[in-house]
Design a protein around this motif. Structure first.
Motif, PDB file in Angstrom:
ATOM      1  N   ASP A 164       0.852  -1.188   0.000  1.00 47.01           N
ATOM      2  CA  ASP A 164       0.000   0.000   0.000  1.00 47.01           C
ATOM      3  C   ASP A 164       0.894   1.246   0.000  1.00 47.01           C
ATOM      4  N   PRO A 165       0.354   2.405  -0.384  1.00 50.17           N
ATOM      5  CA  PRO A 165       1.199   3.600  -0.531  1.00 50.17           C
ATOM      6  C   PRO A 165       1.974   3.943   0.740  1.00 50.17           C
ATOM      7  N   ASP A 166       1.336   3.746   1.900  1.00 51.10           N
ATOM      8  CA  ASP A 166       2.001   4.097   3.156  1.00 51.10           C
ATOM      9  C   ASP A 166       3.221   3.200   3.383  1.00 51.10           C
ATOM     10  N   THR A 167       3.024   1.877   3.245  1.00 55.10           N
ATOM     11  CA  THR A 167       4.140   0.945   3.469  1.00 55.10           C
ATOM     12  C   THR A 167       5.207   1.146   2.399  1.00 55.10           C
ATOM     13  N   GLY A 168       4.773   1.371   1.144  1.00 53.08           N
ATOM     14  CA  GLY A 168       5.718   1.623   0.064  1.00 53.08           C
ATOM     15  C   GLY A 168       6.592   2.818   0.379  1.00 53.08           C
ATOM     16  N   ASP A 169       5.971   3.872   0.905  1.00 53.46           N
ATOM     17  CA  ASP A 169       6.726   5.080   1.243  1.00 53.46           C
ATOM     18  C   ASP A 169       7.711   4.814   2.386  1.00 53.46           C
ATOM     19  N   LEU A 170       7.257   4.009   3.358  1.00 50.63           N
ATOM     20  CA  LEU A 170       8.153   3.668   4.470  1.00 50.63           C
ATOM     21  C   LEU A 170       9.390   2.923   3.965  1.00 50.63           C
ATOM     22  N   VAL A 171       9.170   1.984   3.045  1.00 54.55           N
ATOM     23  CA  VAL A 171      10.292   1.209   2.502  1.00 54.55           C
ATOM     24  C   VAL A 171      11.245   2.122   1.735  1.00 54.55           C
ATOM     25  N   ARG A 172      10.680   3.020   0.919  1.00 55.10           N
ATOM     26  CA  ARG A 172      11.527   3.940   0.145  1.00 55.10           C
ATOM     27  C   ARG A 172      12.329   4.850   1.068  1.00 55.10           C
ATOM     28  N   SER A 173      11.679   5.357   2.111  1.00 54.01           N
ATOM     29  CA  SER A 173      12.389   6.226   3.070  1.00 54.01           C
ATOM     30  C   SER A 173      13.508   5.453   3.742  1.00 54.01           C
ATOM     31  N   TRP A 174      13.188   4.201   4.067  1.00 53.80           N
ATOM     32  CA  TRP A 174      14.185   3.398   4.738  1.00 53.80           C
ATOM     33  C   TRP A 174      15.375   3.136   3.818  1.00 53.80           C
ATOM     34  N   LEU A 175      15.102   2.856   2.525  1.00 52.41           N
ATOM     35  CA  LEU A 175      16.194   2.616   1.568  1.00 52.41           C
ATOM     36  C   LEU A 175      17.067   3.862   1.415  1.00 52.41           C
ATOM     37  N   GLU A 176      16.435   5.027   1.392  1.00 55.87           N
ATOM     38  CA  GLU A 176      17.209   6.277   1.292  1.00 55.87           C
ATOM     39  C   GLU A 176      18.135   6.425   2.498  1.00 55.87           C
ATOM     40  N   ARG A 177      17.577   6.176   3.670  1.00 56.23           N
ATOM     41  CA  ARG A 177      18.356   6.295   4.912  1.00 56.23           C
ATOM     42  C   ARG A 177      19.509   5.290   4.921  1.00 56.23           C
ATOM     43  N   TYR A 178      19.185   4.066   4.539  1.00 53.30           N
ATOM     44  CA  TYR A 178      20.191   3.001   4.576  1.00 53.30           C
ATOM     45  C   TYR A 178      21.341   3.320   3.621  1.00 53.30           C
ATOM     46  N   ARG A 179      20.993   3.796   2.436  1.00 51.51           N
ATOM     47  CA  ARG A 179      22.033   4.120   1.461  1.00 51.51           C
ATOM     48  C   ARG A 179      22.930   5.236   1.990  1.00 51.51           C
ATOM     49  N   ALA A 180      22.304   6.261   2.613  1.00 46.39           N
ATOM     50  CA  ALA A 180      23.082   7.380   3.151  1.00 46.39           C
ATOM     51  C   ALA A 180      24.013   6.913   4.270  1.00 46.39           C
TER      52      ALA A 180
END
Lengths: 245, 266
Positions: A164-180
């Protein structure tokens, strides 16, 4: 340093040319998106990068190793996540992570599982069977599995599909954080244009097994005179002429 | 130590399933125990009519045969079913993109096969001792060599089945259940090879099992170790195992070329 070096990579299944002499490089710390319609060759390319599929011709170098001659050394430093590849359903989340901790020779497995449980909020279902999780929980567990060995290169095949959009956004935010935080290199195949636009430094547009265009998301938007990548995708998929501003 | 750790990783994945599921454990022992009950009563019936000496030999030959054949069967199924569990759970992709080498996969399958075989055969052997007063170890230390040969036979047949699954996909799975059972008439478990038609004897003697069971009968009846049969069994196992390993390697590489590893079982 180039983490991925692909040259003249071709995969042919009898009469079908799945990947047609593609070439690209991915620099360390970069996030690159593989974009294309169904059958464009994205999954085949990822499978060859993972050593699961042998190319018909061409060369793949990953983390300084030739995948044709020495695939196990880079495999220990990379990982993969896809909602289409399941984890054993009867094992609990913690047991699954422990299995892969052993396979990837992770030191201090339980400590690493606890770290991942904190980061991906897995504590509520660590002891639940993997087969009894919701789609969102499964995606987070699949991500945790792919991070168990702190990979230098992470390959993701449609990481937010069916979320769902909320979980998708959480995953994307997490990937951004992890990469940084980690400096990990990411190669991401996706149909989600907003996701690619948000996460990727470079985009490789694939069609019928070939890379038909490439560039940063902003380069592509400017080149096709479009406001979002979805329109760029449609222009390429439907062979529309590039509209110059 | 890293290869051992990866091998343990795969074993841990399968052992965990047993820890949680008593039906899985029961399933391992169910058939060997059932076989032991049927053959135990059958051999007791014959033994009662043959007298003490001949009856004892009959019980030892029949029940020894049942237990050793179950070792081959359980080793074969333990090896092949452990692999098929990865297909059924759609986990092969994850396994083959991990640093686990193919030989480590085979080592894990061998280890799991031995564990599953012991869990299946030990209850039947205990039952034989308690109900029919037959102790498999009474055959002598040579029983270890008989058992080793039958386990090896189970492994190479399982490797052949896995190679077929890699080549033909999930449709070949049914062969796993029937392959070794289908060889039982040629294995000479309960009768000597000499009762077979002449042309069939040559085929039977190309299987290590026929030599093992000839050796078992010689040990039970005459108390002698037929080293010639044991040498044949080891030699044949070495040859078949080499052939099956080469076939597996060839099919594994073919599966990496044709993409079968990506969608096997679907």
């Amino acid at each position: 340093m180039n983490v991925i070096e692909v040259s003249a990579l071709t995969k042919r299944y009898r009469e079908t040319l799945a990947v047609d002499a593609i070439a690209f490089t991915v620099r360390e710390g970069e996030t690159v998106g593989l974009l294309g319609g169904n059958g464009a060759g994205k999954t085949t390319t990822i499978a060859m990068l993972l050593g699961l599929l042998v190319p018909t011709s061409g060369r793949i170098g990953v983390l300084g190793h030739d995948m044709a001659r020495d695939r196990f050394a880079p495999l220990a430093q990379m990982n993969f996540s896809s909602p289409y590849v399941a984890l054993p359903a009867r094992l609990t989340v913690a047991e699954n992570l422990r299995v892969y901790g052993h396979l990837y020779n992770v030191a201090g497995i339980d400590r690493r599982i606890a770290e991942l449980a904190d980061e991906l909020d897995l504590h509520g279902f660590l002891d639940r069977a993997a087969g009894k999780l919701s789609a969102g929980q499964k995606t987070r567990v699949a991500l945790a599995k792919s991070l168990i060995n702190r990979p230098r290169l992470l390959l993701l095949d449609e990481p937010t599909a069916s979320l769902d959009p909320d979980t998708g956004d959480l995953v994307r935010s997490w990937l951004e954080r992890y990469r940084a935080q980690s400096g990990c290199t990411l190669l991401l195949a996706s149909h989600n244009m907003a996701e690619v636009e948000r996460l990727c430094d470079q985009v490789l547009m694939m069609k019928a097994g070939r890379i038909v265009d490439r560039g940063t998301p902003s380069d592509l938007l400017a080149r096709y005179n479009r406001d979002d990548l979805e329109d760029v995708f449609l222009d390429i998929a439907r062979d529309r002429q590039v509209v110059t501003a | 130590m890293t290869p051992l750790r990866r091998i343990w990783g795969l074993m841990y994945r399968h052992l965990t399933l047993f820890r949680r599921s008593w039906p899985r454990l029961l399933d391992l022992a169910y058939w060997p125990v059932l076989q032991m009950c049927i053959w135990g009563f059958t051999s007791s019936f014959f033994a009662a009519r043959l007298g003490a000496s001949a009856g004892g030999i009959t019980i030892a030959a029949l029940l020894g045969g049942v237990l050793l054949w179950e070792m081959a069967l359980r080793s074969h199924l333990g090896f092949a079913v452990t692999f098929m569990e990865e297909i059924w759970s759609r986990n092969l992709g994850h396994i083959f993109i991990s640093p686990l080498r193919p030989w480590e996969l085979i080592a894990a399958l061998v280890a799991m096969s031995m564990i599953r075989m012991l869990l299946g055969v030990l209850p039947a052997a205990t039952l034989a001792a308690l109900l029919y007063h037959f102790n498999l170890l009474s055959v002598g230390p040579v029983i270890v060599l008989f058992a080793a040969n039958l386990m090896m036979m189970g492994w190479w047949i399982a490797l052949g089945c896995i190679s077929l699954i890699l080549a033909q996909g999930g449709g070949a799975e049914t062969l796993v259940w029937s392959m070794l059972v289908g060889l039982a008439p040629l294995a000479a478990v309960y009768y000597p090879v000499s009762v077979m038609p002449h042309w069939l004897q040559a085929i039977a003697l190309s299987l290590p099992a026929a030599h093992v069971f000839e050796g078992l009968r010689a040990a039970v009846r005459f108390g002698v170790v037929r080293w010639d049969h044991l040498a044949w069994a080891f030699g044949l196992n070495a040859a078949w195992l080499t052939g099956a390993t080469l076939l597996f390697w060839q099919q594994f590489q073919a599966a990496r070329r044709n993409g079968a590893l990506m969608n096997i079982g679907e």
